[in-house]
Design a protein around this motif. Structure first.
Motif, PDB file in Angstrom:
ATOM      1  N   ASN A  35       0.600  -1.308  -0.105  1.00 27.51           N
ATOM      2  CA  ASN A  35      -0.486  -0.005  -0.353  1.00 27.51           C
ATOM      3  C   ASN A  35       0.739   0.995  -0.617  1.00 27.51           C
ATOM      4  O   ASN A  35       0.325   2.165  -0.572  1.00 27.51           O
ATOM      5  CB  ASN A  35      -0.685  -0.303   1.172  1.00 27.51           C
ATOM      6  CG  ASN A  35      -1.740   0.917   1.018  1.00 27.51           C
ATOM      7  OD1 ASN A  35      -2.646   1.045  -0.125  1.00 27.51           O
ATOM      8  ND2 ASN A  35      -2.434   1.536   2.143  1.00 27.51           N
TER       9      ASN A  35
ATOM     10  N   LEU B  18      -4.402   0.383  -2.286  1.00 27.03           N
ATOM     11  CA  LEU B  18      -4.775  -0.898  -2.680  1.00 27.03           C
ATOM     12  C   LEU B  18      -6.078  -0.448  -1.318  1.00 27.03           C
ATOM     13  O   LEU B  18      -6.860  -0.941  -1.912  1.00 27.03           O
ATOM     14  CB  LEU B  18      -3.861  -2.057  -1.582  1.00 27.03           C
ATOM     15  CG  LEU B  18      -2.669  -2.690  -2.839  1.00 27.03           C
ATOM     16  CD1 LEU B  18      -2.036  -3.216  -2.078  1.00 27.03           C
ATOM     17  CD2 LEU B  18      -3.559  -3.087  -3.323  1.00 27.03           C
ATOM     18  N   THR B  19      -5.227   0.490  -0.450  1.00 23.18           N
ATOM     19  CA  THR B  19      -6.897   0.125   0.595  1.00 23.18           C
ATOM     20  C   THR B  19      -6.381   1.681   1.679  1.00 23.18           C
ATOM     21  O   THR B  19      -5.415   2.243   1.690  1.00 23.18           O
ATOM     22  CB  THR B  19      -6.965  -0.754   1.502  1.00 23.18           C
ATOM     23  OG1 THR B  19      -7.516  -0.394   2.856  1.00 23.18           O
ATOM     24  CG2 THR B  19      -5.556  -0.545   2.313  1.00 23.18           C
TER      25      THR B  19
ATOM     26  N   GLY C 113     -10.305  -5.834  -6.128  1.00 28.50           N
ATOM     27  CA  GLY C 113      -8.628  -4.802  -5.734  1.00 28.50           C
ATOM     28  C   GLY C 113      -7.475  -5.613  -5.124  1.00 28.50           C
ATOM     29  O   GLY C 113      -7.404  -6.406  -5.394  1.00 28.50           O
ATOM     30  N   ALA C 114      -7.790  -5.251  -3.462  1.00 32.15           N
ATOM     31  CA  ALA C 114      -6.744  -5.286  -2.545  1.00 32.15           C
ATOM     32  C   ALA C 114      -7.075  -6.986  -2.333  1.00 32.15           C
ATOM     33  O   ALA C 114      -6.788  -7.554  -1.720  1.00 32.15           O
ATOM     34  CB  ALA C 114      -6.223  -4.781  -1.763  1.00 32.15           C
TER      35      ALA C 114
ATOM     36  N   ASP D  99      -9.388  -7.969 -11.650  1.00 35.22           N
ATOM     37  CA  ASP D  99      -9.991  -6.834 -11.732  1.00 35.22           C
ATOM     38  C   ASP D  99      -9.236  -6.302 -12.586  1.00 35.22           C
ATOM     39  O   ASP D  99      -8.526  -6.588 -13.267  1.00 35.22           O
ATOM     40  CB  ASP D  99      -8.590  -6.086 -10.206  1.00 35.22           C
ATOM     41  CG  ASP D  99     -10.013  -4.905  -9.954  1.00 35.22           C
ATOM     42  OD1 ASP D  99      -9.838  -4.733  -8.468  1.00 35.22           O
ATOM     43  OD2 ASP D  99      -8.792  -3.916  -9.516  1.00 35.22           O
TER      44      ASP D  99
ATOM     45  N   LYS E 286      -2.001  -4.350 -11.878  1.00 39.03           N
ATOM     46  CA  LYS E 286      -0.571  -4.119 -10.481  1.00 39.03           C
ATOM     47  C   LYS E 286      -1.733  -4.636  -9.347  1.00 39.03           C
ATOM     48  O   LYS E 286      -0.642  -5.078  -8.238  1.00 39.03           O
ATOM     49  CB  LYS E 286      -1.175  -2.158 -10.082  1.00 39.03           C
ATOM     50  CG  LYS E 286       0.014  -1.305 -11.187  1.00 39.03           C
ATOM     51  CD  LYS E 286       0.375  -0.330 -10.421  1.00 39.03           C
ATOM     52  CE  LYS E 286      -0.936   1.204 -10.975  1.00 39.03           C
ATOM     53  NZ  LYS E 286       0.220   2.573  -9.969  1.00 39.03           N
ATOM     54  N   ARG E 287      -3.181  -4.497  -9.123  1.00 38.27           N
ATOM     55  CA  ARG E 287      -3.968  -4.903  -8.641  1.00 38.27           C
ATOM     56  C   ARG E 287      -3.678  -6.499  -8.451  1.00 38.27           C
ATOM     57  O   ARG E 287      -3.909  -6.962  -7.207  1.00 38.27           O
ATOM     58  CB  ARG E 287      -4.934  -4.278  -8.077  1.00 38.27           C
ATOM     59  CG  ARG E 287      -4.975  -3.283  -7.020  1.00 38.27           C
ATOM     60  CD  ARG E 287      -6.744  -2.833  -6.884  1.00 38.27           C
ATOM     61  NE  ARG E 287      -6.262  -1.403  -6.879  1.00 38.27           N
ATOM     62  CZ  ARG E 287      -6.721  -0.202  -7.015  1.00 38.27           C
ATOM     63  NH1 ARG E 287      -7.839  -0.294  -7.822  1.00 38.27           N
ATOM     64  NH2 ARG E 287      -6.714   0.798  -6.830  1.00 38.27           N
TER      65      ARG E 287
END
Ligand code: SAM
Length: 225
Positions: free
Chosen positions: A31, A36-37, A72-73, A93, A97-98
């Protein structure tokens, strides 16, 4: 972290606890380099990401084939897989990158799942995946009418789209047309949480999806059904 996990997640084995800790460490580390979050405090992550993701556990039969659209993550699929390695999960997704992050998580945790970099609109038209899943999971991706168009085409007839939501009463009204056009019926299941209203909207697919859906990328959110 371990204590928090043991207090919050029922029936947590030592092995599953280790996997959640490793997942948390990867999440906060990656992250710092990618988005990511927004939630990174241990207590918040355990409650609002890990435990929240597990709300669908009672609705997933052993060995079920499920897709997580807009994972997502890795929410809800990675926590579900930690608790239930029998699940046959496909994580989708639209951000490469995720997907790279998810592949690293699965490798580190010793878990097995398929990761796909795709837009749900195209994935749902791919004959390898269309009408092939028993369940479609989705959390924090789009409004209900949009989500239905992205997930229902992926389900077998009789399959269920399980949408993680907050207070859904207003949103449900706006989904009437999508439910009708996609031949679905919806049921709302409240989820117990001490951080605001949470619910699962469980939609059953009663007949094959018309060939027109999902429409081309961007259309489901631009002009929701
Ligand atoms: N489900 C995760 C969660 O609960 O934390 C991620 C939520 S995040 C707000 C939404 C994710 O959906 C993003 O990773 C985004 O790339 C993905 N996404 C949005 N629209 C998509 C689409 N049409 N097809 C595939 N992925 C999509």
């Amino acid at each position: 972290m371990r204590e928090l996990l043991q207090q919050t997640i029922p029936n947590l084995t030592g092995e599953a606890c280790d996997k959640f800790v490793a997942y948390y460490e990867l999440l906060v580390d990656w992250n710092t380099r990618m988005n990511l979050t927004a939630i990174t405090e241990p207590e918040e992550v355990v409650k609002k990401h890990f435990a929240d993701s597990l709300a669908a556990l009672p609705y997933l039969a052993p060995g079920v084939r499920a897709v997580d659209v807009g994972t997502g993550a890795g929410f809800p699929s990675i926590p579900l897989l930690i608790m239930r390695p029998d699940l046959k999960l496909t994580l989708v997704d639209s951000l490469q990158k995720r997907v790279t992050f998810l592949e690293e998580v699965l490798k580190t945790l010793g878990l097995s799942a398929q990761c796909v970099h795709a837009r749900a609109e195209e994935f749902g038209r791919d004959p390898r995946f269309r009408a092939s899943f028993d369940a479609a999971l989705s959390r924090a991706v789009a409004s209900l009418p949009v989500l239905l168009e992205l997930t229902v085409p992926l389900l077998k007839v009789g399959g269920k789209a399980i949408c993680y939501k907050g207070d859904v009463s207003e949103e449900l009204k706006t989904a009437k047309s999508a439910l009708h056009l996609l031949h679905c019926t919806a049921e709302v299941v409240p989820v117990e949480a001490n951080y605001g209203a949470r619910s699962l909207v469980i939609c059953t697919k009663n007949a094959p999806t018309p060939a027109a859906y999902p429409r081309k990328p961007g259309m489901p959110s631009k002009k929701p059904l």
